[in-house]
Design an enzyme around this catalytic site. Structure first.
Site, short mmCIF file in Angstrom:
data_model
loop_
_atom_site.label_atom_id
_atom_site.label_comp_id
_atom_site.label_asym_id
_atom_site.label_seq_id
_atom_site.Cartn_x
_atom_site.Cartn_y
_atom_site.Cartn_z
N LYS A 247 61.94 -7.66 -5.66
CA LYS A 247 60.73 -8.17 -5.00
C LYS A 247 59.50 -7.57 -5.68
O LYS A 247 59.41 -6.36 -5.88
CB LYS A 247 60.75 -7.80 -3.52
CG LYS A 247 59.50 -8.25 -2.75
CD LYS A 247 59.58 -7.82 -1.29
CE LYS A 247 58.26 -8.08 -0.56
NZ LYS A 247 58.30 -7.60 0.85
N ASP A 252 50.45 -6.72 -0.22
CA ASP A 252 50.80 -7.63 0.87
C ASP A 252 49.89 -7.39 2.07
O ASP A 252 50.02 -6.39 2.76
CB ASP A 252 52.26 -7.44 1.27
CG ASP A 252 52.66 -8.34 2.43
OD1 ASP A 252 51.98 -9.37 2.64
OD2 ASP A 252 53.66 -8.02 3.10
N LYS A 259 48.53 -8.14 8.81
CA LYS A 259 49.05 -6.84 9.24
C LYS A 259 47.94 -6.02 9.90
O LYS A 259 46.77 -6.14 9.53
CB LYS A 259 49.57 -6.05 8.04
CG LYS A 259 50.78 -6.63 7.35
CD LYS A 259 51.15 -5.76 6.16
CE LYS A 259 52.33 -6.33 5.38
NZ LYS A 259 53.59 -6.21 6.13
N ASP A 270 54.85 -2.50 -1.99
CA ASP A 270 55.73 -3.63 -1.67
C ASP A 270 56.41 -4.22 -2.91
O ASP A 270 57.18 -5.16 -2.80
CB ASP A 270 54.94 -4.72 -0.93
CG ASP A 270 55.79 -5.48 0.07
OD1 ASP A 270 56.86 -4.98 0.44
OD2 ASP A 270 55.37 -6.58 0.48
N ASP A 329 53.79 -13.23 6.90
CA ASP A 329 54.11 -11.85 6.53
C ASP A 329 55.60 -11.70 6.20
O ASP A 329 56.04 -10.61 5.84
CB ASP A 329 53.70 -10.89 7.65
CG ASP A 329 53.70 -9.44 7.20
OD1 ASP A 329 53.55 -9.21 5.99
OD2 ASP A 329 53.85 -8.54 8.05
N GLU A 331 56.92 -12.96 3.62
CA GLU A 331 56.66 -13.62 2.34
C GLU A 331 57.64 -13.22 1.25
O GLU A 331 57.92 -14.00 0.33
CB GLU A 331 55.23 -13.33 1.89
CG GLU A 331 55.01 -12.02 1.13
CD GLU A 331 55.39 -10.78 1.91
OE1 GLU A 331 55.86 -9.81 1.28
OE2 GLU A 331 55.24 -10.75 3.14
N ARG A 333 60.81 -12.85 1.20
CA ARG A 333 62.01 -13.68 1.12
C ARG A 333 61.71 -15.05 0.50
O ARG A 333 62.61 -15.69 -0.04
CB ARG A 333 62.65 -13.82 2.50
CG ARG A 333 61.85 -14.56 3.54
CD ARG A 333 62.28 -14.23 4.94
NE ARG A 333 61.86 -12.90 5.35
CZ ARG A 333 62.10 -12.35 6.54
NH1 ARG A 333 62.76 -13.04 7.45
NH2 ARG A 333 61.67 -11.15 6.84
#
Length: 480
Positions: A247, A252, A259, A270, A329, A331, A333
């Site tokens: 990833k 993010d 968030k 992230d 959020d 995102e 995946r």
């Protein structure tokens, strides 16, 4: 620190098991230490006796002899490394006996890893550096017949540490500098130098591949997405290919599912999955492993703008499956869905591992101690578990019950990017969502949300980026 075989060093390191009486005859001070409980020999306990006559000794505790393992060694020698640095020691040496019937090669590997871990620090933005390595040479005195095994273990430790430290540096770098473009440039610079082919695709090429899910996540940011393909050909052309898919969210915000600010201050981390892939590939190449490995990273930012994707949107994917976006959020995946499909159908990988800081639910379940895992192939899972044990990186295989499959289905699209059923099992359902994009190839998902970045130092793991699971991935390529 240069770790050498031989008998030398300004400071003598003496290994001691818990309340070991055998050292009393050789060291006058040792009886005094035991009698006054100044030193007991607990694992990682250190007592320094520096003398004006130049006879310097440091006692290093190893705990109960029958309980000693490789992780204990690594942690103990990490503490020794810190003590040597504190005392500004330039050279030290120890005579290494056989330890609790432990493999001699892995014993030396663990000792070297622990010492090298002690020198790490991310101090790029500190005006005054706090970590000041002092040890130039550390000598290990061994029998001649063990020399080859010891040298092999020490050399492998250096190689693995290079990958771990690279991953830590990438994760610790703030998002203002670690953009998708910068991440791709570093991957190219670091990996091409060790013989790995690196291809970087930009916006146009990503569009041509039909990676709609990846592109929807990236479209709220001014930073161009980058799709990074890193190919290591160490094996024969007809050998199996392992794909490592990381990833690569360099920042993010959560998108329109914004968030809270306290949850956003570490979101520069992230991209730890991508960092672990880059770090592991560097170690694999340096070791010259006779395996074929392809690393894949879909790098972008998840930001907010007038063009950003929104909750309730239905988007496509490279696999042709449609996805209802219940939460922007969730995102990671979405970017991984296209990256995994590419690994399965374009690279045609035989086995696939994805690595991602995917869910807060994994932290709730396993804290910062263990990585969560989901699989569609139990044999492959056992290989990954074995690799994690060799690496000393805790991993927990989470269950896949058929009831969970219903929770990633949508009434508006083929899939939904958050659970559509009762609350809970967020780590499992997120993993199962990814499993829809591997084209039935043997696959393991590793959720490193808790383990890749920690708020408090633990043993040889520093506060901040840990480099987990670089060591596991390296061992999987080597032995899996």
């Amino acid at each position: 620190m240069n770790i050498l075989l031989g008998k030398d060093g300004d400071v003598k390191i003496v290994l001691s098991f818990k309340e070991d009486d055998s050292l009393k005859e050789d060291f006058e001070i040792y009886s005094f230490l035991l009698e006054n409980e100044l030193f007991k020999g607990d694992c990682g306990e250190v007592y320094s006796d520096l003398s004006t006559d130049g006879k310097h000794t440091i006692f290093l505790g190893l705990g109960e002899e029958k309980e000693l393992d490789f992780e204990d060694l690594k942690a103990a020698f990490f503490k020794l490394g810190k003590e040597l640095m504190r005392l500004k020691v330039k050279s030290a040496g120890l005579e290494l006996p056989s330890l609790n019937n432990l493999c001699y090669r892995r014993t030396n590997l663990s000792i070297a890893e622990g010492l090298l871990h002690s020198e790490y620090g991310f101090e790029k933005y500190l005006t005054e550096k706090k970590i000041k390595p002092s040890v130039e040479e550390f000598y290990i005195d061994i029998l001649d017949e063990d020399k080859e095994k010891a040298e092999s273990g020490i050399e492998e430790a250096k190689i693995v540490i290079e990958g771990i430290f690279l991953a830590r540096d990438l994760v610790n770098e703030p998002a203002i500098t670690m953009t998708p473009t910068k991440l791709s440039e570093i991957a190219k610079e670091e990996l091409e130098a060790v013989g790995i082919e690196v291809e970087i695709l930009g916006q146009r090429e990503i569009e041509e591949l039909g990676m709609e899910a990846f592109l929807k996540v990236s479209q709220g940011s001014d930073e161009e997405p980058k799709f990074i393909i890193m190919t290591y050909k160490g094996g024969e052309s007809d050998d199996e290919t392992l794909a490592l898919v990381g990833k690569g969210l360099t920042y993010d915000t959560g998108g329109y599912s914004l968030k809270p600010s306290k949850s956003m201050d570490t979101m520069f981390t992230d991209m730890a999955g991508s960092a672990s892939v880059i770090g592991a590939l560097k170690s694999v190449a340096l070791a010259g492993l006779k395996k074929n490995v392809v690393g894949i990273v879909a790098a972008c930012e998840n930001a907010i703008s007038g063009g950003a994707y929104k909750p309730g949107d239905i988007i496509g994917s490279m696999a042709g499956k449609t996805i209802e976006v219940a939460n922007t959020d969730a995102e990671g995946r979405l970017t991984l869905a296209d990256a995994l499909w590419y690994a399965a159908t374009v690279v045609k990988a035989d086995r696939i591992v994805d690595i991602a800081t995917l869910t807060g639910a994994c932290i709730v379940a396993l804290s910062d101690v263990a990585t969560g895992a989901i699989t569609n192939d139990l044999d492959f899972m056992r290989d990954v578990e074995d690799a994690s044990k060799r690496a000393g990186e805790h991993l927990w295989h989470l269950p896949h019950f058929k009831e969970f499959d219903e929770r990633i289905k949508s009434t508006r699209a083929d899939l939904i990017n958050t659970s559509s059923g009762p609350a809970g099992a967020g780590t499992i359902t997120a993993g199962l969502f990814l499993g829809q994009f591997v084209d039935e190839k043997p696959w393991v998902h590793l959720d490193i949300a808790g383990t890749s970045y920690i708020s408090t130092a633990r043993n040889y793991l520093p506060k901040g980026a840990t480099g987990i699971p670089v060591n596991t991935l390296y061992n999987l390529v080597k032995c899996g």
